[in-house]
Each structure stands twice: as structure tokens, then as C-alpha cells.
Design a protein around this motif. Structure first.
Motif, PDB file in Angstrom:
ATOM      1  N   GLY A  60       4.045  36.082  10.730  1.00 55.96           N
ATOM      2  CA  GLY A  60       5.340  36.630  11.117  1.00 55.96           C
ATOM      3  C   GLY A  60       6.178  37.136   9.962  1.00 55.96           C
ATOM      4  N   MET A  61       5.611  37.167   8.774  1.00 51.85           N
ATOM      5  CA  MET A  61       6.328  37.668   7.607  1.00 51.85           C
ATOM      6  C   MET A  61       5.663  38.939   7.088  1.00 51.85           C
ATOM      7  SD  MET A  61       8.918  35.744   6.980  1.00 51.85           S
ATOM      8  CE  MET A  61       9.540  34.094   7.276  1.00 51.85           C
ATOM      9  N   LEU A  62       6.476  39.936   6.814  1.00 49.51           N
ATOM     10  CA  LEU A  62       6.002  41.160   6.173  1.00 49.51           C
ATOM     11  C   LEU A  62       6.458  41.108   4.725  1.00 49.51           C
ATOM     12  CD1 LEU A  62       7.014  43.811   8.877  1.00 49.51           C
ATOM     13  CD2 LEU A  62       4.815  42.624   8.624  1.00 49.51           C
ATOM     14  N   LEU A  63       5.530  41.060   3.812  1.00 47.94           N
ATOM     15  CA  LEU A  63       5.808  41.031   2.377  1.00 47.94           C
ATOM     16  C   LEU A  63       5.234  42.316   1.810  1.00 47.94           C
ATOM     17  CD1 LEU A  63       4.897  37.315   2.101  1.00 47.94           C
ATOM     18  CD2 LEU A  63       7.170  38.246   1.729  1.00 47.94           C
ATOM     19  N   LEU A  64       6.121  43.268   1.539  1.00 47.26           N
ATOM     20  CA  LEU A  64       5.723  44.648   1.290  1.00 47.26           C
ATOM     21  C   LEU A  64       6.169  45.159  -0.068  1.00 47.26           C
ATOM     22  CD1 LEU A  64       6.939  45.930   4.780  1.00 47.26           C
ATOM     23  CD2 LEU A  64       4.594  45.296   4.156  1.00 47.26           C
ATOM     24  N   LYS A  65       5.429  46.122  -0.576  1.00 47.77           N
ATOM     25  CA  LYS A  65       5.794  46.836  -1.789  1.00 47.77           C
ATOM     26  C   LYS A  65       6.052  48.291  -1.404  1.00 47.77           C
ATOM     27  CE  LYS A  65       5.596  44.900  -5.458  1.00 47.77           C
ATOM     28  NZ  LYS A  65       6.675  44.176  -6.121  1.00 47.77           N
ATOM     29  N   GLY A  66       7.136  48.856  -1.937  1.00 46.87           N
ATOM     30  CA  GLY A  66       7.436  50.271  -1.738  1.00 46.87           C
ATOM     31  C   GLY A  66       6.690  51.085  -2.788  1.00 46.87           C
ATOM     32  N   TRP A  78      10.967  41.999   1.974  1.00 43.87           N
ATOM     33  CA  TRP A  78      10.508  40.815   2.706  1.00 43.87           C
ATOM     34  C   TRP A  78      11.236  40.790   4.041  1.00 43.87           C
ATOM     35  CZ3 TRP A  78      12.159  35.207   1.086  1.00 43.87           C
ATOM     36  CH2 TRP A  78      11.677  34.281   2.011  1.00 43.87           C
ATOM     37  N   ILE A  79      10.467  40.885   5.112  1.00 42.03           N
ATOM     38  CA  ILE A  79      11.022  40.893   6.462  1.00 42.03           C
ATOM     39  C   ILE A  79      10.357  39.807   7.289  1.00 42.03           C
ATOM     40  CG2 ILE A  79      11.316  42.211   8.609  1.00 42.03           C
ATOM     41  CD1 ILE A  79      11.214  44.762   6.921  1.00 42.03           C
ATOM     42  N   GLY A  80      11.165  39.026   7.986  1.00 38.18           N
ATOM     43  CA  GLY A  80      10.659  38.070   8.969  1.00 38.18           C
ATOM     44  C   GLY A  80      10.740  38.719  10.335  1.00 38.18           C
ATOM     45  N   LEU A  81       9.645  38.713  11.074  1.00 39.82           N
ATOM     46  CA  LEU A  81       9.644  39.340  12.393  1.00 39.82           C
ATOM     47  C   LEU A  81      10.363  38.499  13.435  1.00 39.82           C
ATOM     48  CD1 LEU A  81       6.021  40.774  12.362  1.00 39.82           C
ATOM     49  CD2 LEU A  81       8.186  42.019  12.038  1.00 39.82           C
ATOM     50  N   THR A  82      10.614  37.240  13.115  1.00 35.92           N
ATOM     51  CA  THR A  82      11.414  36.370  13.974  1.00 35.92           C
ATOM     52  C   THR A  82      12.710  36.074  13.226  1.00 35.92           C
ATOM     53  OG1 THR A  82       9.427  35.355  14.876  1.00 35.92           O
ATOM     54  CG2 THR A  82      11.492  34.158  15.174  1.00 35.92           C
ATOM     55  N   HIS A  83      13.827  36.273  13.878  1.00 36.26           N
ATOM     56  CA  HIS A  83      15.133  36.060  13.249  1.00 36.26           C
ATOM     57  C   HIS A  83      15.345  34.577  12.958  1.00 36.26           C
ATOM     58  CE1 HIS A  83      19.463  36.103  12.692  1.00 36.26           C
ATOM     59  NE2 HIS A  83      19.373  37.425  12.565  1.00 36.26           N
ATOM     60  N   ASP A  89      14.447  39.640  19.970  1.00 39.45           N
ATOM     61  CA  ASP A  89      14.042  41.014  19.662  1.00 39.45           C
ATOM     62  C   ASP A  89      14.695  41.543  18.384  1.00 39.45           C
ATOM     63  OD1 ASP A  89      12.506  43.319  20.256  1.00 39.45           O
ATOM     64  OD2 ASP A  89      14.225  44.272  21.214  1.00 39.45           O
ATOM     65  N   CYS A  90      14.814  40.654  17.392  1.00 44.32           N
ATOM     66  CA  CYS A  90      15.491  41.031  16.152  1.00 44.32           C
ATOM     67  C   CYS A  90      14.758  40.443  14.949  1.00 44.32           C
ATOM     68  CB  CYS A  90      16.942  40.551  16.174  1.00 44.32           C
ATOM     69  SG  CYS A  90      17.933  41.130  14.786  1.00 44.32           S
ATOM     70  N   ALA A  91      14.316  41.314  14.066  1.00 39.13           N
ATOM     71  CA  ALA A  91      13.707  40.892  12.808  1.00 39.13           C
ATOM     72  C   ALA A  91      14.811  40.696  11.772  1.00 39.13           C
ATOM     73  CB  ALA A  91      12.702  41.943  12.338  1.00 39.13           C
ATOM     74  N   PHE A  92      14.450  40.169  10.604  1.00 34.41           N
ATOM     75  CA  PHE A  92      15.465  39.858   9.588  1.00 34.41           C
ATOM     76  C   PHE A  92      14.945  40.212   8.198  1.00 34.41           C
ATOM     77  CE2 PHE A  92      17.853  37.103   6.717  1.00 34.41           C
ATOM     78  CZ  PHE A  92      19.148  37.289   7.176  1.00 34.41           C
ATOM     79  N   ILE A  93      15.747  40.952   7.461  1.00 39.48           N
ATOM     80  CA  ILE A  93      15.417  41.272   6.076  1.00 39.48           C
ATOM     81  C   ILE A  93      15.896  40.118   5.201  1.00 39.48           C
ATOM     82  CG2 ILE A  93      15.843  42.791   4.102  1.00 39.48           C
ATOM     83  CD1 ILE A  93      16.195  45.088   6.074  1.00 39.48           C
ATOM     84  N   TYR A  94      14.950  39.425   4.585  1.00 37.72           N
ATOM     85  CA  TYR A  94      15.288  38.348   3.660  1.00 37.72           C
ATOM     86  C   TYR A  94      15.562  38.888   2.261  1.00 37.72           C
ATOM     87  CZ  TYR A  94      13.950  34.790   7.039  1.00 37.72           C
ATOM     88  OH  TYR A  94      13.889  33.968   8.142  1.00 37.72           O
TER      89      TYR A  94
END
Length: 160
Positions: A60-66, A78-83, A89-94
Motif C-alpha cells: 500500500g505504499m508507493l515509494l517513487l523517484k522522479g 512517498w505516497i500511502g494508498l490508504t489515508h 478513497d483518499c491516498a496520502f502524500i507522506y
């Protein structure tokens, strides 16, 4: 807007990023008056470990590089798909951060947009983040990207 795509972090990138993230977050919490300086780094490390119990493989975590089209890495997301407060229905940018040498070139907006696309691709309908009140540059970016205030904390110092 600057052209940018996102890709998953590598194991090596994750290891370097974890420490940097904790140091930055601890400093922000100390500056905001939320944590004592002598405990801040450990508190940040513990908090990140709780959110990422399986590290890079945490579900449930997106750990991404631009990444620019030429392959240059310019930032991290870093985005969590669960708030964290279970908002439906809301993800969260950590964390979202453009590397210092690439700031001011539109990559923050491009990284944010690429993250939004990644969340949409996961079927999540909204995205939320927290920003410290004194971070006017980030607030401007988020407002101009369509984010609106949904909650607000305020504080008054009673000691000088």
C-alpha cells in the motif's frame, strides 16, 4: 511543465532516503515546536519504521523517484494508498522532495502531477497531504495545483 516520470525506488535508494527523510522530518518537527531536539531523530526513525514495517516492500505504499527523460533522478515521492486517518478513497502524500540542485525548474509540480497519476492508476479518487504553515513555497505549489485546505491547526506561543 517540466517533463517527468516516476519509477519505484531501488533498495539502495531506499536505504539512503530513509535516513535523510528522518533527519529532515525531525528538524521540521523541532522547528515547529512539536518535538524536543534530543529525541527528534529517534522519534522520526521509529515513526517511519512503523509506517514502513516491510521497508520498500510495504504493501500500500508507493515509494517513487522522479526521473527526467534523460534518466536524471530529480526527486522522491512517498505516497500511502490508504489515508492515515482512514479517509475513504483518499491516498496520502507522506513526503515529496525535489533534490536541491533541481529546485526551481518546475520539477515539484511535475513530481506532484506524476504522483497524482500513479494514485489514479491505483483506483484511488483523491489525494491529501500535510504542509507546515511556514512552508510558503510548498503551500503555493499545492494551491496552484488544485489542493484546498481541509483541516488547519493553529498555535500561539505563550512564552517568548
Amino acid at each position: 511543465m517540466a517533463e517527468l516520470s516516476v519509477r519505484p525506488m531501488t533498495d539502495v535508494e531506499f536505504e539512503r532516503w530513509q535516513r535523510h527523510l528522518a533527519e529532515e522530518f525531525a528538524a521540521e518537527q523541532v522547528a515547529a515546536g512539536n518535538w524536543a531536539a534530543d529525541e527528534a531523530l529517534q522519534h522520526a526513525l521509529d515513526g517511519n519504521a512503523a509506517l514502513l514495517p516491510d521497508g520498500l516492500a510495504t504493501e500500500g505504499m508507493l515509494l517513487l523517484k522522479g526521473v527526467r527523460p534523460d534518466g536524471t533522478v530529480v526527486g522522491t515521492l512517498w505516497i500511502g494508498l490508504t489515508h492515515p486517518r482512514r479517509t475513504p478513497d483518499c491516498a496520502f502524500i507522506y513526503d515529496i522532495e525535489v533534490d536541491q540542485e533541481h529546485q526551481g525548474a518546475g520539477y515539484g509540480r511535475a513530481l506532484l502531477a506524476a504522483g497524482e497519476d500513479a494514485v489514479r492508476a491505483e483506483g484511488v479518487g483523491s489525494l491529501e497531504l500535510n504542509v507546515f504553515g511556514g512552508n510558503t513555497r510548498a503551500i503555493g505549489l499545492y494551491e496552484s495545483s488544485g489542493y484546498t485546505v481541509v483541516t488547519q491547526q493553529m498555535r500561539k506561543a505563550l512564552r517568548s
